[in-house]
Scaffold this active site. Structure first.
Site, PDB file in Angstrom:
ATOM      1  N   HIS A   1       0.849  -1.194   0.000  1.00 21.51           N
ATOM      2  CA  HIS A   1       0.000   0.000   0.000  1.00 21.51           C
ATOM      3  C   HIS A   1       0.878   1.235   0.000  1.00 21.51           C
ATOM      4  O   HIS A   1       1.875   1.313   0.716  1.00 21.51           O
ATOM      5  CB  HIS A   1      -0.900   0.040   1.238  1.00 21.51           C
ATOM      6  CG  HIS A   1      -1.724   1.290   1.324  1.00 21.51           C
ATOM      7  ND1 HIS A   1      -2.881   1.465   0.599  1.00 21.51           N
ATOM      8  CD2 HIS A   1      -1.524   2.445   2.011  1.00 21.51           C
ATOM      9  CE1 HIS A   1      -3.368   2.672   0.853  1.00 21.51           C
ATOM     10  NE2 HIS A   1      -2.570   3.283   1.705  1.00 21.51           N
TER      11      HIS A   1
ATOM     12  N   ASP B   1     -15.308   2.228   7.251  1.00 21.44           N
ATOM     13  CA  ASP B   1     -14.247   3.166   6.891  1.00 21.44           C
ATOM     14  C   ASP B   1     -14.713   4.104   5.782  1.00 21.44           C
ATOM     15  O   ASP B   1     -14.409   5.303   5.802  1.00 21.44           O
ATOM     16  CB  ASP B   1     -12.998   2.411   6.437  1.00 21.44           C
ATOM     17  CG  ASP B   1     -11.959   3.359   5.868  1.00 21.44           C
ATOM     18  OD1 ASP B   1     -11.450   4.188   6.635  1.00 21.44           O
ATOM     19  OD2 ASP B   1     -11.684   3.283   4.665  1.00 21.44           O
TER      20      ASP B   1
ATOM     21  N   ARG C   1     -15.060  12.462   7.832  1.00 18.78           N
ATOM     22  CA  ARG C   1     -13.854  13.184   8.248  1.00 18.78           C
ATOM     23  C   ARG C   1     -13.484  14.251   7.237  1.00 18.78           C
ATOM     24  O   ARG C   1     -12.999  15.333   7.596  1.00 18.78           O
ATOM     25  CB  ARG C   1     -12.693  12.205   8.433  1.00 18.78           C
ATOM     26  CG  ARG C   1     -12.823  11.302   9.648  1.00 18.78           C
ATOM     27  CD  ARG C   1     -11.837  10.154   9.600  1.00 18.78           C
ATOM     28  NE  ARG C   1     -10.479  10.614   9.348  1.00 18.78           N
ATOM     29  CZ  ARG C   1      -9.586   9.952   8.638  1.00 18.78           C
ATOM     30  NH1 ARG C   1      -9.891   8.799   8.078  1.00 18.78           N
ATOM     31  NH2 ARG C   1      -8.368  10.439   8.470  1.00 18.78           N
TER      32      ARG C   1
ATOM     33  N   SER D   1      -7.885   3.772   9.040  1.00 18.02           N
ATOM     34  CA  SER D   1      -8.539   3.780   7.731  1.00 18.02           C
ATOM     35  C   SER D   1      -7.765   2.917   6.741  1.00 18.02           C
ATOM     36  O   SER D   1      -8.333   2.057   6.056  1.00 18.02           O
ATOM     37  CB  SER D   1      -8.640   5.215   7.217  1.00 18.02           C
ATOM     38  OG  SER D   1      -9.154   5.248   5.906  1.00 18.02           O
TER      39      SER D   1
ATOM     40  N   LYS E   1      -8.762  -1.627   5.611  1.00 21.05           N
ATOM     41  CA  LYS E   1      -8.947  -2.178   4.265  1.00 21.05           C
ATOM     42  C   LYS E   1      -7.903  -3.254   3.967  1.00 21.05           C
ATOM     43  O   LYS E   1      -8.202  -4.259   3.322  1.00 21.05           O
ATOM     44  CB  LYS E   1      -8.892  -1.048   3.233  1.00 21.05           C
ATOM     45  CG  LYS E   1     -10.044  -0.056   3.344  1.00 21.05           C
ATOM     46  CD  LYS E   1     -10.050   0.925   2.200  1.00 21.05           C
ATOM     47  CE  LYS E   1      -8.966   1.963   2.296  1.00 21.05           C
ATOM     48  NZ  LYS E   1      -9.201   2.974   3.351  1.00 21.05           N
TER      49      LYS E   1
END
Length: 434
Positions: free
Chosen positions: A82, A161, A168, A183, A187
């Site tokens: 990621h 999320d 947010r 967050s 995932k």
């Protein structure tokens, strides 16, 4: 329980229990906790923070709010990567085939770009007929057949999320390390990978502008992974200037292809080797980072990574002819150079400005419903530290019209500066967290 009591408790700086966090997230997901109370709680977290246990509980509760992929029966050692987002960041297109070529199973669920940070799915869809929405059967088949999948996130992956992120964004509670970390990691955990490497970007073109902020986020996410029973490492890499030479979807696909064929820019190759080396060690495929790097470099040198990319494209329906002849990928009708006004050395290339300009050309989205033009973007001719002569091209704007190209050129003049004296190349990878 009552949401107002949990808001007050966090506002006063107390820790929430595992059960309280689970109750709050479940209620927010099913609608029994309204937006205004969740916004108040998020602001309390911004002001008072959360410890590692609370942050992990929040992550796990959001991961459990929807589907959680169980890969244990067909990809028990699956890996994932990621990035926190950057300009010109096409590492997934290169790193995935490299990892699969050395025997890892790469199960990656990616998103689309929003703002100046490009999305992996948008890049892939620059390849004609490329499919990123796969059924579970297709996902399983691809993992078993070639050991690699890059696909869109399912609608039911961490829905809490998705709701909280949107909230947010409009309540001034985005910049909070525990909420950002939860967050991202919710995932990643829901997607089922056993080993995960995180590329935390730092600098002008990144969400984290300072090394201290990036280090804090990286350490928090690694601790979440450890407490959740996953193998996680993070690297902190620079995003002061774009990664590689291209910004834009088809342009970045071409650069990824060149890299897999051994002709890629050195900074892109280095980030891929660094991320991949950590994953090989995490997954037990190498004893140390040096051994892992040798395996990955060999996959580029012997053509196996390129062959795996072709298998991946074919597996997901993409047009191999377009990949084998990347000149046939979408090309913008207008290409205009930004010329250097003086001789010297490139001192600065502002990544954020480049990303914003590429977005305005149509390479990215200001809103989720915006359409992407796969052909447009920017191609850098020089990087920081390199010499340049007056009148030489600094970059090329690829645009859909002359008007858009001229607007882009005007905006980019302030993004690149030239020094009359030599300039050192920028650092690329600052440190790792494991």
């Amino acid at each position: 329980m009552r949401a107002v009591d949990l808001i007050i408790k966090k506002r006063n700086g107390a820790q929430l229990s595992t059960e309280e966090i689970q109750w709050l997230i479940k209620g927010y997901t099913d609608g029994s906790v309204p937006d205004y109370q969740m916004a108040a709680w998020a602001m309390a977290v911004v002001l008072k923070g959360m410890d590692d246990r609370e942050t992990t509980d929040l992550t796990l509760a959001m991961a459990a709010s929807g589907d959680q992929l169980d890969l244990s029966d067909f990809a028990p050692a699956a890996v994932d990567k990621h990035s926190t987002g950057g300009v010109g960041d096409k590492t997934s297109l290169v790193l995935g085939p490299m990892l699969a070529a050395v025997g890892l199973q790469v199960a990656k669920m990616s998103g689309r770009g929003l703002g100046f940070s490009g999305g992996t799915l948008d890049k892939l869809e620059a390849i004609p007929n490329m499919r990123i929405d796969l059924s579970e059967a297709e996902f399983r088949h691809a993992m078993g057949d070639i050991g690699m999948v890059i696909m869109g996130q399912t609608a039911d992956l961490a829905p809490a999320d998705k709701k909280l992120y949107a909230l947010r964004d409009v309540t001034g509670t985005v910049e909070c390390i525990p909420l950002i970390a939860a967050s991202i990691m919710s995932k990643k955990l829901a997607a089922g990978a056993k080993s995960i490497v995180l590329d935390v970007k730092v600098g002008a073109g990144a969400f984290m502008k300072t090394l201290d902020q990036a280090r804090d986020l990286a350490q928090t996410m690694v601790r979440i992974g450890q407490l959740s029973g996953r193998n996680v490492a993070a690297i902190l890499s620079s995003m002061e200037q774009p990664l590689g030479l291209t910004i834009g979807n088809a342009l970045e696909v071409r650069e990824a292809i060149e890299t897999l064929q051994g002709r890629g820019p050195s900074d892109l190759v280095e980030v891929c080797l660094t991320l991949g080396s950590h994953l090989l060690v995490l997954a037990g495929k190498a004893q140390n980072l040096d051994e892992a790097r040798q395996q990955l470099q060999a996959s580029l040198d012997n053509g196996q990574a390129w062959a795996k990319f072709r298998e991946f494209v074919a597996q997901q329906g993409g047009d191999l002819a377009a990949v084998d002849q990347p000149a046939s990928l979408p090309i913008a009708p207008i290409q205009i150079d930004l010329l250097a006004e003086s001789s010297g050395f490139v001192q600065r290339i502002d990544a954020e400005t480049c990303g914003v300009v590429a977005t305005e050309l149509g390479a990215g989205r200001a809103r989720k419903e915006d359409a992407i033009d796969p052909a447009v973007g920017l191609v850098l001719k020089h990087k920081v530290g390199e010499p340049v002569q007056a009148g030489e091209a600094l970059l090329t704007v690829h645009a859909a019209s002359n008007e858009r190209a001229e607007i882009a050129l005007a905006a980019l003049k302030s993004a690149i500066s030239i020094s009359p004296t030599s300039v050192e190349a920028l650092p690329l990878v600052f440190e790792s967290v494991a």
